[in-house]
Every structure is written in structure tokens, then in C-alpha cells.
Design a protein around this motif. Sequence first.
Motif, PDB file in Angstrom:
ATOM      1  N   ALA A 130      74.402  55.226  41.831  1.00  0.00           N
ATOM      2  CA  ALA A 130      75.627  55.975  42.150  1.00  0.00           C
ATOM      3  C   ALA A 130      76.843  55.053  42.046  1.00  0.00           C
ATOM      4  O   ALA A 130      77.906  55.467  41.560  1.00  0.00           O
ATOM      5  N   ILE A 131      76.689  53.820  42.482  1.00  0.00           N
ATOM      6  CA  ILE A 131      77.802  52.864  42.384  1.00  0.00           C
ATOM      7  C   ILE A 131      78.125  52.585  40.915  1.00  0.00           C
ATOM      8  O   ILE A 131      79.283  52.607  40.504  1.00  0.00           O
ATOM      9  N   ALA A 132      77.072  52.376  40.109  1.00  0.00           N
ATOM     10  CA  ALA A 132      77.277  52.087  38.688  1.00  0.00           C
ATOM     11  C   ALA A 132      77.940  53.263  37.968  1.00  0.00           C
ATOM     12  O   ALA A 132      78.696  53.069  37.019  1.00  0.00           O
ATOM     13  N   LEU A 133      77.687  54.477  38.431  1.00  0.00           N
ATOM     14  CA  LEU A 133      78.232  55.668  37.761  1.00  0.00           C
ATOM     15  C   LEU A 133      79.690  55.937  38.154  1.00  0.00           C
ATOM     16  O   LEU A 133      80.357  56.795  37.556  1.00  0.00           O
ATOM     17  N   LYS A 134      80.186  55.206  39.164  1.00  0.00           N
ATOM     18  CA  LYS A 134      81.620  55.171  39.503  1.00  0.00           C
ATOM     19  C   LYS A 134      82.260  56.521  39.787  1.00  0.00           C
ATOM     20  O   LYS A 134      83.399  56.771  39.357  1.00  0.00           O
ATOM     21  N   LYS A 135      81.547  57.415  40.438  1.00  0.00           N
ATOM     22  CA  LYS A 135      82.122  58.713  40.813  1.00  0.00           C
ATOM     23  C   LYS A 135      81.953  58.902  42.319  1.00  0.00           C
ATOM     24  O   LYS A 135      81.052  58.316  42.932  1.00  0.00           O
ATOM     25  N   ASP A 136      82.788  59.758  42.888  1.00  0.00           N
ATOM     26  CA  ASP A 136      82.518  60.176  44.256  1.00  0.00           C
ATOM     27  C   ASP A 136      81.146  60.853  44.272  1.00  0.00           C
ATOM     28  O   ASP A 136      80.737  61.475  43.285  1.00  0.00           O
ATOM     29  N   THR A 137      80.467  60.712  45.398  1.00  0.00           N
ATOM     30  CA  THR A 137      79.044  61.066  45.415  1.00  0.00           C
ATOM     31  C   THR A 137      78.730  62.087  46.502  1.00  0.00           C
ATOM     32  O   THR A 137      79.226  61.987  47.618  1.00  0.00           O
ATOM     33  N   VAL A 138      77.907  63.067  46.133  1.00  0.00           N
ATOM     34  CA  VAL A 138      77.419  64.059  47.098  1.00  0.00           C
ATOM     35  C   VAL A 138      75.909  63.893  47.206  1.00  0.00           C
ATOM     36  O   VAL A 138      75.217  63.855  46.184  1.00  0.00           O
ATOM     37  N   ILE A 139      75.413  63.733  48.412  1.00  0.00           N
ATOM     38  CA  ILE A 139      73.962  63.699  48.617  1.00  0.00           C
ATOM     39  C   ILE A 139      73.571  65.091  49.099  1.00  0.00           C
ATOM     40  O   ILE A 139      73.985  65.526  50.171  1.00  0.00           O
ATOM     41  N   LEU A 140      72.841  65.811  48.252  1.00  0.00           N
ATOM     42  CA  LEU A 140      72.502  67.204  48.540  1.00  0.00           C
ATOM     43  C   LEU A 140      71.074  67.280  49.070  1.00  0.00           C
ATOM     44  O   LEU A 140      70.110  67.127  48.311  1.00  0.00           O
ATOM     45  N   CYS A 141      70.948  67.473  50.378  1.00  0.00           N
ATOM     46  CA  CYS A 141      69.631  67.643  50.988  1.00  0.00           C
ATOM     47  C   CYS A 141      69.121  69.023  50.573  1.00  0.00           C
ATOM     48  O   CYS A 141      69.787  70.028  50.832  1.00  0.00           O
ATOM     49  N   ALA A 142      67.969  69.071  49.913  1.00  0.00           N
ATOM     50  CA  ALA A 142      67.473  70.363  49.422  1.00  0.00           C
ATOM     51  C   ALA A 142      67.139  71.284  50.592  1.00  0.00           C
ATOM     52  O   ALA A 142      67.447  72.469  50.575  1.00  0.00           O
ATOM     53  N   GLY A 143      66.519  70.745  51.630  1.00  0.00           N
ATOM     54  CA  GLY A 143      66.119  71.595  52.743  1.00  0.00           C
ATOM     55  C   GLY A 143      65.028  72.569  52.327  1.00  0.00           C
ATOM     56  O   GLY A 143      64.439  72.435  51.243  1.00  0.00           O
ATOM     57  N   THR A 144      64.775  73.534  53.181  1.00  0.00           N
ATOM     58  CA  THR A 144      63.708  74.498  52.923  1.00  0.00           C
ATOM     59  C   THR A 144      64.285  75.891  53.115  1.00  0.00           C
ATOM     60  O   THR A 144      64.630  76.262  54.241  1.00  0.00           O
ATOM     61  N   GLN A 145      64.414  76.617  52.030  1.00  0.00           N
ATOM     62  CA  GLN A 145      64.991  77.965  52.080  1.00  0.00           C
ATOM     63  C   GLN A 145      66.282  78.020  52.901  1.00  0.00           C
ATOM     64  O   GLN A 145      66.375  78.755  53.891  1.00  0.00           O
ATOM     65  N   ASP A 146      67.214  77.192  52.502  1.00  0.00           N
ATOM     66  CA  ASP A 146      68.551  77.145  53.112  1.00  0.00           C
ATOM     67  C   ASP A 146      68.565  76.733  54.573  1.00  0.00           C
ATOM     68  O   ASP A 146      69.538  77.010  55.294  1.00  0.00           O
ATOM     69  N   VAL A 147      67.513  76.076  55.013  1.00  0.00           N
ATOM     70  CA  VAL A 147      67.525  75.475  56.352  1.00  0.00           C
ATOM     71  C   VAL A 147      67.361  73.965  56.183  1.00  0.00           C
ATOM     72  O   VAL A 147      66.594  73.503  55.332  1.00  0.00           O
ATOM     73  N   PHE A 148      68.094  73.204  56.967  1.00  0.00           N
ATOM     74  CA  PHE A 148      68.051  71.748  56.916  1.00  0.00           C
ATOM     75  C   PHE A 148      66.648  71.212  57.215  1.00  0.00           C
ATOM     76  O   PHE A 148      65.994  71.665  58.147  1.00  0.00           O
ATOM     77  N   SER A 149      66.203  70.244  56.411  1.00  0.00           N
ATOM     78  CA  SER A 149      64.934  69.556  56.671  1.00  0.00           C
ATOM     79  C   SER A 149      65.221  68.102  57.042  1.00  0.00           C
ATOM     80  O   SER A 149      65.877  67.379  56.286  1.00  0.00           O
ATOM     81  N   PHE A 150      64.684  67.681  58.178  1.00  0.00           N
ATOM     82  CA  PHE A 150      65.016  66.367  58.743  1.00  0.00           C
ATOM     83  C   PHE A 150      64.698  65.233  57.766  1.00  0.00           C
ATOM     84  O   PHE A 150      65.460  64.268  57.655  1.00  0.00           O
TER      85      PHE A 150
END
Lengths: 246, 246
Positions: A130-150
Amino acid sequence: MHIEVVANIGEARSDDLLHKTVIVVDVLRATSTIITALANGCKAIVPVETVMKAKEQVQEGDLLGGERYCKKIPGFDFGNSPLEYTREAVQGKRIILTTTNGTRGIQKSMKADHILAGALLNGRACAQAAIALKKDTVILCAGTQDVFSFEDGICAGLILEELTYTLGEKNVLINDFGLAMRGSYLHSKDRLFETLVSCANGKKMSRSGFHDDLILCAKSNIMDQVPIWEHDQMILLPRSLARSTF
Amino acid sequence: MHIEVVANIGEARSDDLLHKTVIVVDVLRATSTIITALANGCKAIVPVETVMKAKEQVQEGDLLGGERYCKKIPGFDFGNSPLEYTREAVQGKRIILTTTNGTRGIQKSMKADHILAGALLNGRACAQAAIALKKDTVILCAGTQDVFSFEDGICAGLILEELTYTLGEKNVLINDFGLAMRGSYLHSKDRLFETLVSCANGKKMSRSGFHDDLILCAKSNIMDQVPIWEHDQMILLPRSLARSTF
């Protein structure tokens, strides 16, 4: 660098991902499996949402991976366990992999400049990429059917910690959810296996006999390969770009 | 006891709160202010969303509290700083308080059996009250305009930790988001002030000169009063019910 952690796919807004690097995280088990397969020499992974789509996409020489209700799909070569994707089995092959949340995460990220696949296994390498790609970064937690997974949150925390360590605290701007995930990762980093077993998905996998999968998926920073989305499939990011620290 | 932590008001579904105890948390600053005012002898707090509604509700002898753009509203008795709600100023009075997220949190919880107001200040007392009320419990982080606020998550983690400590780990079932919040609280519990200052709302308050508010709101378990919703206002839960451990 602005870094935003999003709790689940339902919360992600496609337009907010424009011109960014998105790291899709589905620790149990889509992204752990994709990373393992590519690290073992698989040529490319095509993630699809349904069994029907997998059968439509498959071409001669391809392998099929996926499961339903914790069982391998009839006629498929692999289930969803990263442990099945050995070098002997996958080298030089293209694999069509059915995953629900992982695939939706990638589809949701189509407006991003780069889409990477992250898990605990390659957390540090993802941060370096992500650092090498030099863009702002979003970490998208997939979760499970639109509920957060720890387990996805813990992995987001690991990637954030690695980003912060390399860039310096003053050079990153993290959203509140990311701050919480980083704290949560730092609290549990010395007992990642126990933490994974305490999550809803971890409990379910444990009951279904996937203990060894949990042991593997709980290992952090043991792989330096980073899958990236290119031409409708996941391939390995060239190591020169990943700027590995290993 | 089932315990669920919800990340922000937009994510809460009213029907899921039926027959439960909901603890609404808005650390900076609605619930911290409500707790402080009631602890200082205020008779009742009526939280309303807009200045117009505050003016409609006010009766002779009532006081008005609230702010817009970090400034006290013209004609109002207090801003939103808990430090203003001293015993001298509030004893025996009813206060109409404008708060956006806190009020929405309460409105969203109307199907619950009980609605409590929680903050770091009364985290342990809230946990004890929830146990005494004998219902499954939802900790509703108010957040800021449907976005998660870290300080509310930290407080949810504190309440969870207190619930788990008293009930025993085997007697609580916590959702994944709650597990993450507990880890995040445990990581930062020895530096709550620094953690609050690192949040988006904390930074904003710090820039606006509310440093002393942050110092107060970051103190955990210093009050044993628990506000509860009754007859359209917040009053103190009788101490016999709160089963205080102080």
C-alpha cells in the motif's frame, strides 16, 4: 496517508473508494486461501459468488474451489481450506474460487485504483505494498453478510500498525473505526489463535473440525506475497512493487 | 446474558431492541453531561434534538442547555459542557437539553424495556444496573451522524469488561463488534485521556478549547449514578436497583 477501515461490505460506498488502494480482508477464509494458493504457485484466482458462475467461468485446465455448508461442492477440486491449496495441487494452474463475502468485497471496490487481498498471513507485506502504491488506503473488512467479523478487524489493526510503524504516526490520518481496530489488534497480538477461536466464525469453524485452518489463518506476517486484482482475476503483485521487508 | 454492541445509531434496528435493556453511550458529551447533571441533584433531563423543540418543551422553572457550533445558544442557561452543570446551578431543577446523537439514540430505543445513559464516568454502575434489570443488553454507541465514534466504543468496552467481570466469561455471549471494543478498551484503559484526544471528536474539542471537558469525560467509574428513561425524561435509577458496588 489517509487510512480508513470499513467495518463490512454493506458500509462501503463505492464512490468513496475512487482513486484509492483498497485492501479487502476476509481472514476466515477467502483471502487467506487466495494468498496461500498464489504463494504456492497458482497462476491466478478468479473469485466468483456462486457455484453457477464458477461453472460458467471454468476453462480447460482450470481447477474449481469452494464449499457449501462446510463441504466441498460435488465435482470441485478443493473446498475453502487454505491447507488444500498445496504447491503440488495448484502450481501453474488458474483456480475459479467461490466465495461470498470476498467476491462482494472485490466487486464493491471496482472504482479503486488498486485492489489487494489481505489477511493476517501477509499483513506486513500488504502494508508495504500500500505504501509503494502511494494512494490513500481503505481496509475493507469483508465481514459476514454485512455484519462485522472480529477476525477481519484484527487483521485491519495489524495492517494499520504496520503502516503506522513504517510511515510514522504523524504521517497517517486514521478514522475512528481504524483506531479502535488497531487497539484491539495490539491487545490480542500475542494470542491471535485464541482470539480467532473466540469470534463467531472461529467458533463455527472450530465446531466443524477446521481447527488446523484456524491455526494457519491466525499466523501473522509469514508470507510476503500480495494478491492484486488485474484483468478480472487475482494475481501476485510483482515483488519489486511490494517492496518487501522480509 | 447476551450482550450486543452496536456501532452507531444508523445500524440499530428498533425491533432488535424489543424486551432488552439498551445503554445509550455518547461520551463526548451528551451522556457524560446527563450523568453529571443528575448526579449533581438535577431532577430530570429532557433530551430533545433541536433548539425549537427545547423552546417548546420548556416550562416555568426549567433550565435550558445546549450549544451549536461549540457556543452556548442565545438565551440558554448552559452549553454542553458537563462542567457547567454544578450542584449550585442544577439542584432540584429540570433541564431541557438539546443533543443530536444522544436524543436520536434514545428515540431509536423506544421498544426496549429499559433505556439507560452510559459514559466512562459511570461505566461500572451501568454494568451493575444492567445485571440488576435482568435483560439481554444492547450497548448503543451514539456515534456522530451515523458514523462510529471511538470514544463511544471505548466506553462500550469498559461496560462489557465490567459485565464480564461480574457475570463470568462463560455467562455472557458477546457479538464480534463487542469483542473488538473490549479489546480496544483493555488496550487503552491506562491512558483514556490520550485515547479520547486521539479521536475525531476529541481532536475537535481540543481545538475548540474544551480540554477540561476531555479530562472529566475520560475518567472511568467515578460516578455510581445511572440515568434511566421514564415518562419521557431521564431520571436517576434508584440506587437499590443499581446494586452499586461502590
